[in-house]
Motif scaffolding. Structure first.
Motif, PDB file in Angstrom:
ATOM      1  N   GLN A  57     -41.910  61.955  15.186  1.00  0.00           N
ATOM      2  CA  GLN A  57     -43.215  62.556  14.956  1.00  0.00           C
ATOM      3  C   GLN A  57     -43.415  63.836  15.779  1.00  0.00           C
ATOM      4  N   ASN A  58     -44.256  63.840  16.770  1.00  0.00           N
ATOM      5  CA  ASN A  58     -44.623  65.115  17.413  1.00  0.00           C
ATOM      6  C   ASN A  58     -44.050  65.233  18.825  1.00  0.00           C
ATOM      7  N   LEU A  59     -43.824  66.469  19.238  1.00  0.00           N
ATOM      8  CA  LEU A  59     -43.297  66.721  20.586  1.00  0.00           C
ATOM      9  C   LEU A  59     -44.002  67.934  21.188  1.00  0.00           C
ATOM     10  N   ALA A  60     -44.572  67.722  22.363  1.00  0.00           N
ATOM     11  CA  ALA A  60     -45.161  68.832  23.120  1.00  0.00           C
ATOM     12  C   ALA A  60     -44.292  69.071  24.341  1.00  0.00           C
ATOM     13  N   ILE A  61     -43.972  70.330  24.621  1.00  0.00           N
ATOM     14  CA  ILE A  61     -43.150  70.659  25.795  1.00  0.00           C
ATOM     15  C   ILE A  61     -44.003  71.490  26.757  1.00  0.00           C
ATOM     16  N   TYR A  62     -44.016  71.073  28.013  1.00  0.00           N
ATOM     17  CA  TYR A  62     -44.827  71.742  29.032  1.00  0.00           C
ATOM     18  C   TYR A  62     -43.936  72.307  30.140  1.00  0.00           C
ATOM     19  N   ILE A  63     -44.457  73.323  30.810  1.00  0.00           N
ATOM     20  CA  ILE A  63     -43.837  73.795  32.040  1.00  0.00           C
ATOM     21  C   ILE A  63     -44.397  72.914  33.143  1.00  0.00           C
ATOM     22  N   GLY A  64     -43.613  71.946  33.568  1.00  0.00           N
ATOM     23  CA  GLY A  64     -44.120  71.006  34.563  1.00  0.00           C
ATOM     24  C   GLY A  64     -43.101  69.911  34.807  1.00  0.00           C
ATOM     25  N   ASN A  65     -43.291  69.156  35.857  1.00  0.00           N
ATOM     26  CA  ASN A  65     -42.376  68.049  36.141  1.00  0.00           C
ATOM     27  C   ASN A  65     -42.907  66.755  35.516  1.00  0.00           C
ATOM     28  N   GLY A  66     -42.383  65.634  35.966  1.00  0.00           N
ATOM     29  CA  GLY A  66     -42.801  64.364  35.386  1.00  0.00           C
ATOM     30  C   GLY A  66     -44.275  64.070  35.619  1.00  0.00           C
ATOM     31  N   HIS A  67     -44.762  64.374  36.812  1.00  0.00           N
ATOM     32  CA  HIS A  67     -46.184  64.138  37.083  1.00  0.00           C
ATOM     33  C   HIS A  67     -47.070  64.915  36.108  1.00  0.00           C
ATOM     34  N   ALA A  68     -46.625  66.080  35.708  1.00  0.00           N
ATOM     35  CA  ALA A  68     -47.398  66.872  34.741  1.00  0.00           C
ATOM     36  C   ALA A  68     -47.505  66.125  33.409  1.00  0.00           C
ATOM     37  N   THR A  69     -46.440  65.410  33.037  1.00  0.00           N
ATOM     38  CA  THR A  69     -46.502  64.696  31.753  1.00  0.00           C
ATOM     39  C   THR A  69     -47.450  63.505  31.838  1.00  0.00           C
ATOM     40  N   TRP A  70     -47.572  62.894  33.023  1.00  0.00           N
ATOM     41  CA  TRP A  70     -48.602  61.846  33.169  1.00  0.00           C
ATOM     42  C   TRP A  70     -49.965  62.433  32.823  1.00  0.00           C
ATOM     43  N   GLU A  71     -50.252  63.599  33.404  1.00  0.00           N
ATOM     44  CA  GLU A  71     -51.569  64.208  33.198  1.00  0.00           C
ATOM     45  C   GLU A  71     -51.730  64.663  31.750  1.00  0.00           C
ATOM     46  N   ALA A  72     -50.661  65.204  31.186  1.00  0.00           N
ATOM     47  CA  ALA A  72     -50.731  65.637  29.783  1.00  0.00           C
ATOM     48  C   ALA A  72     -51.048  64.447  28.885  1.00  0.00           C
ATOM     49  N   ALA A  73     -50.328  63.349  29.073  1.00  0.00           N
ATOM     50  CA  ALA A  73     -50.557  62.174  28.230  1.00  0.00           C
ATOM     51  C   ALA A  73     -51.968  61.637  28.448  1.00  0.00           C
ATOM     52  N   THR A 200     -30.971  69.016  33.462  1.00  0.00           N
ATOM     53  CA  THR A 200     -31.468  70.399  33.509  1.00  0.00           C
ATOM     54  C   THR A 200     -32.350  70.509  34.765  1.00  0.00           C
ATOM     55  N   PRO A 201     -32.551  71.686  35.319  1.00  0.00           N
ATOM     56  CA  PRO A 201     -33.403  71.752  36.511  1.00  0.00           C
ATOM     57  C   PRO A 201     -34.803  71.183  36.271  1.00  0.00           C
ATOM     58  N   PRO A 202     -35.436  70.656  37.330  1.00  0.00           N
ATOM     59  CA  PRO A 202     -36.813  70.193  37.193  1.00  0.00           C
ATOM     60  C   PRO A 202     -37.708  71.343  36.750  1.00  0.00           C
ATOM     61  N   GLY A 203     -38.673  71.046  35.892  1.00  0.00           N
ATOM     62  CA  GLY A 203     -39.588  72.103  35.473  1.00  0.00           C
ATOM     63  C   GLY A 203     -40.026  72.039  34.024  1.00  0.00           C
ATOM     64  N   LEU A 204     -39.388  71.147  33.228  1.00  0.00           N
ATOM     65  CA  LEU A 204     -39.872  70.959  31.859  1.00  0.00           C
ATOM     66  C   LEU A 204     -40.322  69.511  31.702  1.00  0.00           C
ATOM     67  N   GLY A 205     -41.502  69.329  31.126  1.00  0.00           N
ATOM     68  CA  GLY A 205     -42.015  67.999  30.829  1.00  0.00           C
ATOM     69  C   GLY A 205     -42.171  67.836  29.328  1.00  0.00           C
ATOM     70  N   LEU A 206     -41.708  66.705  28.800  1.00  0.00           N
ATOM     71  CA  LEU A 206     -41.771  66.469  27.359  1.00  0.00           C
ATOM     72  C   LEU A 206     -42.730  65.320  27.074  1.00  0.00           C
ATOM     73  N   VAL A 207     -43.594  65.503  26.093  1.00  0.00           N
ATOM     74  CA  VAL A 207     -44.485  64.428  25.662  1.00  0.00           C
ATOM     75  C   VAL A 207     -44.312  64.262  24.155  1.00  0.00           C
ATOM     76  N   TYR A 208     -43.706  63.149  23.787  1.00  0.00           N
ATOM     77  CA  TYR A 208     -43.573  62.790  22.372  1.00  0.00           C
ATOM     78  C   TYR A 208     -44.815  61.990  22.001  1.00  0.00           C
ATOM     79  N   PHE A 209     -45.410  62.276  20.842  1.00  0.00           N
ATOM     80  CA  PHE A 209     -46.592  61.492  20.467  1.00  0.00           C
ATOM     81  C   PHE A 209     -46.643  61.276  18.961  1.00  0.00           C
ATOM     82  N   SER A 210     -47.142  60.094  18.613  1.00  0.00           N
ATOM     83  CA  SER A 210     -47.211  59.709  17.206  1.00  0.00           C
ATOM     84  C   SER A 210     -48.454  60.334  16.561  1.00  0.00           C
TER      85      SER A 210
END
Ligand SMILES: *Cc1c(COP(=O)(O)O)cnc(C)c1O
Length: 409
Positions: A57-73, A200-210
């Motif tokens: 389904q969907n994928l959002a890519i952010y400039i951020g580490n894992g903690h950023a993906t917590w906040e994004a989600a 890959t270096p830290p700095g990309l956060g991925l959020v897959y969402f339905s």
């Protein structure tokens, strides 16, 4: 004299070893960020990242580490006052809950302790107690405890109970290491980051969402423009997908890393991690026949395949880590969130990573260095660890072990 000169090995559970191919791919002039090669490349990368995650389904890519993906989600799903059921099996599960609570989400935590996976009976009670919870938060592999949770079983439990919440899973330590099927396991939101199995270096956060998550979150009042997942990847103008300048060189690196994963094939990637993890566990079992050495998760079926948390006694975990790093060029992971009465800093604990760009000589070398450190420091331990690790890899290489692994699963 030191034994650490030569190529050192960072064997901590993230950031993981970066392949030379990834480093070389990043050695590039700055690209045009508005149109042209970079834009075309990222379109294909997005599809390949879905293949890696078995997501459709969907994928959002952010400039951020894992903690950023917590906040994004969190911000894309929740409104202030919403309930989230958190099934916590270590430091990272609690961390995600704390981030949600700080935003005003009511985080209902069930704590399964530091040595156990999610217990389905207790999870059932948690689901029944909060039928109106908007989501269930699960950590696939908690990197602190090295426990691996059965995400498909949680999905089935939610379905059996008719719980309407979204299933949200942290795969930061597992994607590209442990088998994971975002779509087939009914995962609505899956988050990961670039610096672990993705090499890959830290700095990309991925959020897959339905699509369901997108619809449920449509009215989320915690959403802010920068984290809005609806914009990420969907805007016609590439610059808008990133809310500004794209993380150009991270994208070059990630492109190469994903190419490497797909060249190997995800099943082979998972099997390689299974084999190397099994070698670590075989060594640990031998060490544990004398002295204090124990793995944190007793049952192999509940252990992560990318990281193994272990304990000694007193401050021997820290002593061993310092020896391997300074005397032998192998950096092991610290014990994280494992403080106990009598050990407020968790100095008995340490972690062995076998995550990402790792192979037999790296893992066997790490084990041999640990064995050497135990001897050099006079820490009591059983013998035969290296023999057991080699025997395990020989069996995997002959195909004997994988057949039995998949039968058990
Ligand atoms: C590493 C990790 C995180 C945090 O990622 P950062 O990039 O350090 O912010 C969160 N959850 C899990 C399971 C992790 O392994």
């Amino acid at each position: 004299m030191t034994l650490s000169n030569g190529r050192t090995y960072l064997a901590i559970p993230g950031p993981s070893v970066m392949p030379d191919r990834v480093l070389n791919a990043m050695h590039n002039a700055a690209p045009n960020i508005y149109e042209g090669d970079l834009v075309d490349m990222v379109a294909g990368l997005r599809e390949d990242l879905k293949t890696v995650a078995r997501a459709k389904q969907n994928l959002a890519i952010y400039i951020g580490n894992g903690h950023a993906t917590w906040e994004a989600a969190n911000t894309n799903v929740f409104s202030r006052g919403d309930k989230a059921i958190v099934l916590a099996t270590g430091r990272f599960g609690h961390g995600w809950a704390e981030h949600a609570a700080a935003l005003g989400v009511e985080a209902l935590i069930t704590d399964f302790g530091l040595n156990s996976p999610i217990d389905l009976n207790r999870a059932e009670a948690a689901l029944k107690a909060a039928p109106d919870a908007k989501a269930v938060l699960v950590t696939h592999v908690d990197t602190a405890t090295s426990v691996r949770n059965d995400v498909a079983a949680i999905r089935k439990l939610m379905d059996d109970l008719g719980h309407p919440g979204l299933l949200m899973v942290d795969c930061i330590a597992s994607l590209g290491c442990d088998e994971f099927h975002t779509e087939a396991w009914g995962v609505d939101v899956m988050i990961t980051a670039s610096q672990k199995g993705l090499m890959t270096p830290p700095g990309l956060g991925l959020v897959y969402f339905s699509d369901k998550a997108r619809d449920v979150g449509a009215k989320a009042d915690l959403r802010t423009p920068y984290w809005d997942w609806r914009t990420r990847g969907s805007a016609k103008f590439f610059y808008e997908n990133w809310f500004g300048t794209a993380p150009t060189h991270h994208l070059f690196g990630l492109r190469e890393a994903v190419t490497m994963l797909l060249e190997e094939g995800m099943e082979n990637v998972w099997n390689r991690h299974t084999a190397l993890a099994s070698a670590v566990w075989a060594a640990a079992e031998a060490w544990g026949t004398d002295g204090a050495f124990r793995l944190n998760i007793a049952n192999p079926e509940h252990r992560a395949h990318a990281v193994t948390a272990a304990r000694l006694s007193g401050a021997d975990g820290t002593r061993l880590r310092q020896w391997t790093e300074h005397e032998a060029g192998v950096t092991l992971g610290i014990g994280l969130g494992m403080a106990e009465p009598g050990d407020p800093k968790g100095d008995a604990f340490f972690r062995l990573a076998h995550m990402g760009h790792v192979n037999a000589p790296m893992t066997l070398g790490m084990l041999a260095v640990v064995d050497t450190g135990l001897k050099a420091l006079g820490i009591p331990h059983g013998s035969g660890a290296l023999d057991a690790a080699a025997r395990t890899l020989a069996d995997f290489s002959a195909g004997a072990k994988l057949a039995s692994t998949s039968n058990a699963a």
